[in-house]
Design an enzyme around this catalytic site. Structure first.
Site, PDB file in Angstrom:
ATOM      1  N   SER A 250      44.904  54.397  67.168  1.00 45.96           N
ATOM      2  CA  SER A 250      45.474  55.503  66.403  1.00 45.96           C
ATOM      3  C   SER A 250      46.562  56.202  67.196  1.00 45.96           C
ATOM      4  O   SER A 250      46.581  56.174  68.424  1.00 45.96           O
ATOM      5  CB  SER A 250      44.377  56.508  66.077  1.00 45.96           C
ATOM      6  OG  SER A 250      43.931  57.086  67.295  1.00 45.96           O
ATOM      7  N   LYS A 251      47.442  56.812  66.417  1.00 46.47           N
ATOM      8  CA  LYS A 251      48.558  57.576  66.973  1.00 46.47           C
ATOM      9  C   LYS A 251      48.081  58.689  67.891  1.00 46.47           C
ATOM     10  O   LYS A 251      48.766  59.079  68.807  1.00 46.47           O
ATOM     11  CB  LYS A 251      49.283  58.271  65.809  1.00 46.47           C
ATOM     12  CG  LYS A 251      50.498  57.545  65.301  1.00 46.47           C
ATOM     13  CD  LYS A 251      51.424  58.530  64.646  1.00 46.47           C
ATOM     14  CE  LYS A 251      51.209  58.527  63.168  1.00 46.47           C
ATOM     15  NZ  LYS A 251      52.190  58.312  62.257  1.00 46.47           N
ATOM     16  N   ARG A 252      46.912  59.232  67.561  1.00 47.69           N
ATOM     17  CA  ARG A 252      46.436  60.375  68.335  1.00 47.69           C
ATOM     18  C   ARG A 252      46.088  59.968  69.766  1.00 47.69           C
ATOM     19  O   ARG A 252      46.199  60.755  70.677  1.00 47.69           O
ATOM     20  CB  ARG A 252      45.232  61.025  67.653  1.00 47.69           C
ATOM     21  CG  ARG A 252      45.644  62.212  66.791  1.00 47.69           C
ATOM     22  CD  ARG A 252      44.478  62.831  66.063  1.00 47.69           C
ATOM     23  NE  ARG A 252      43.919  61.888  65.098  1.00 47.69           N
ATOM     24  CZ  ARG A 252      42.682  61.422  65.139  1.00 47.69           C
ATOM     25  NH1 ARG A 252      41.871  61.796  66.085  1.00 47.69           N
ATOM     26  NH2 ARG A 252      42.252  60.572  64.225  1.00 47.69           N
TER      27      ARG A 252
END
Ligand code: GLU
Length: 499
Positions: A250-252
């Protein structure tokens, strides 16, 4: 002839996971002397953008992945953008109409929502009930008269479908659990699952290698293809890429856009090597491969089923390795944009470079010498700009107390710097090389019965303003005799005024 394809939707920047899928398809095609196709799946008009398509093409080319057919290179099965194939899809939608396998569904979002809620209450799996399947013409007219819009649904056959997945083995689906899927918003606007089937067939795709997240689409696509009388390609679903906590990448937790890695100073060789090991391994646990080598040894039977963890430390390790292995002229060319971005140098129209702070011209050979100072230490190309900043200033900034090594007074510092100046000035310009400087300074230290640190520590700080750097014996010839002596004189002045 083996034909694979990469079919990205240009609704965002090239995702690192998409790049991995592209790489596997590319390698599989190359290994078997087949062809690799790029198809842009831009049926979602609202979210697709040409800017994203350009980013995808730029990113894949940067990795060294090239296609035999695609929107930018053409080919016998074009057009290769789905938005340009609408008339083709229309023809097949009409065929399904004629076969009575497609119907208009007028249900609103609210009605579908309500249906789902009721099914949940009754503890039934939520699925579209097929209420619009048998609408009479009259009923349809009435609904249209009410201003309702419709979508096109496929009368999904209910039976057991099996695929022999090239990676995951046999997978069986009971399509009785599927609802009648929406295959087009209207006759001019097909949706992904429909367009994919037509294109894979018309483009003679033999192997569909894609992410595991597409497994649930596979039975739907197989049934559609079957209804249209198409032969089916073989499927291979690649394992998911995971964050280190084993959640889906994920981007996070990680950067996911490929070109962000490029902009940060990762080499394409490192990314390719890192990506290929996300879900594949070679015999003997070998880890280092060039793209050319991979084209000869890649095989689908060594692709794993289990999720592949995205380990950034590993990528950094590959990157440092490839930076060390890059010939210095190429490495310098790759570092220059980072030095320009950091405003250390400017690139002049005539091809020469100027040091921004001093407005001195700098030759490419000198830039090479500068970059080579960090080649063994750099993890990312961007690191050269911060690590080498001291070479692009008139005088480095530092606290003069830094010049003192282990309990030295500033008086001692002045004395040691004078000693150093005296010995360095005796070396002629053309002898001002790393080995000669080292030899002379060390001889002088030994003769004067000094400790290395007393002289070399202030030497390093005077040249760099830092306490950790490459050896001052390597930095001095990079600066040249005049600038080296200037920095030492300046350091001496600073130490004297602080006393
Ligand atoms: N366009 C799809 C995506 O970007 C890929 C479709 C496929 O590989 O079948 O996820």
């Amino acid at each position: 002839m083996i034909r694979t394809r990469m079919a990205p939707s240009p609704t965002g920047f090239l995702h690192i996971g998409t790049a991995r899928t592209a790489l596997f398809n590319y390698l599989f095609a190359r290994k078997h002397g087949g062809r690799f196709v790029l198809r842009i799946e831009d049926t979602d008009k609202d979210r697709s953008r040409r800017e994203f398509e350009a980013d995808i093409i730029e990113g894949l080319h940067w990795l060294g992945i090239h296609w035999d057919e695609g929107p930018d290179v053409g080919g016998p099965h074009g057009p290769y953008r789905q938005s340009e194939r609408i008339t083709i899809y229309k023809k097949y939608l009409m065929q399904l109409y004629e076969q009575d396998l497609v119907y208009s569904c007028y249900c609103t979002q609210e009605e579908l929502e309500r249906e789902r809620e009721l099914q949940m209450l009754a503890k039934q799996p939520p699925r579209y009930s097929g209420i619009c399947r048998g609408l009479s013409d009259a009923k349809r007219k009435t609904l249209e008269g009410q201003g309702r819009t419709s979508v096109l649904r496929f009368k999904t056959p209910q039976r057991v479908v099996s695929i022999a997945d090239l990676i995951r083995g046999d997978i069986t689906f009971d399509t009785a659990t599927l609802d009648d899927m929406i295959i087009a918003k209207n006759i001019e606007t097909p949706l992904f699952n429909f367009a994919v089937v037509i294109d894979d067939f018309l483009m003679n795709i033999t192997h569909v290698i894609r992410g595991e997240d597409h497994i649930s689409n596979t039975p739907k696509q197989l049934l559609l293809g079957e209804s249209l009388g198409f032969s089916a390609p073989l499927f291979g679903h690649l394992p998911l890429i995971l964050n280190t906590d084993r959640t889906k990448l994920s981007k996070r937790q990680n950067k996911v856009s490929l070109l962000e890695y490029k902009n940060e100073g990762y080499l394409s060789e490192a990314i390719v090597n890192f990506l290929v090991l996300l879900g594949w391994s070679a015999e003997n646990d070998r880890e280092l491969f060039s793209l050319d080598e991979l084209e000869n040894i890649f095989s689908l039977d060594r692709v794993h089923k289990a999720g592949a963890v995205f380990n950034l430390a590993k990528l950094d390790w590959f990157n440092a390795h490839y930076i060390r292995a890059t010939p210095i002229d190429i490495l310098t060319a790759r570092c220059i944009p980072f030095l320009v971005d950091a405003h250390h140098i400017t690139h002049n129209d005539d091809g020469s470079y100027t040091i921004t702070a001093t407005q001195r011209t700098i030759e490419i050979n000198d830039l090479r010498q500068i970059v080579s100072l960090e080649q063994q230490r750099m993890k990312k190309l961007s690191g050269c700009a911060s690590a080498l900043g001291y070479l692009f200033v008139d005088q480095p900034h530092y606290d003069a107390s830094l010049l003192a090594w282990k309990g030295m007074t500033l008086d001692d510092v002045v004395a040691q710097l004078l000693f150093l100046e005296q010995h360095l000035s005796e070396i002629s310009e053309d002898q001002f090389t790393s080995s000669i400087i080292e030899q002379r300074v060390k001889e002088a230290i030994a003769l004067a019965d000094k400790k290395n640190g007393e002289v070399l520590w202030p030497f390093r700080v005077a040249l760099t303003g830092q306490t950790a750097s490459p050896s001052p014996f390597d930095i001095a010839p990079t600066l040249g005799k005049t600038l080296t002596l200037r920095r030492i004189a300046y350091a001496r002045e600073r130490a004297r005024t602080l006393q």
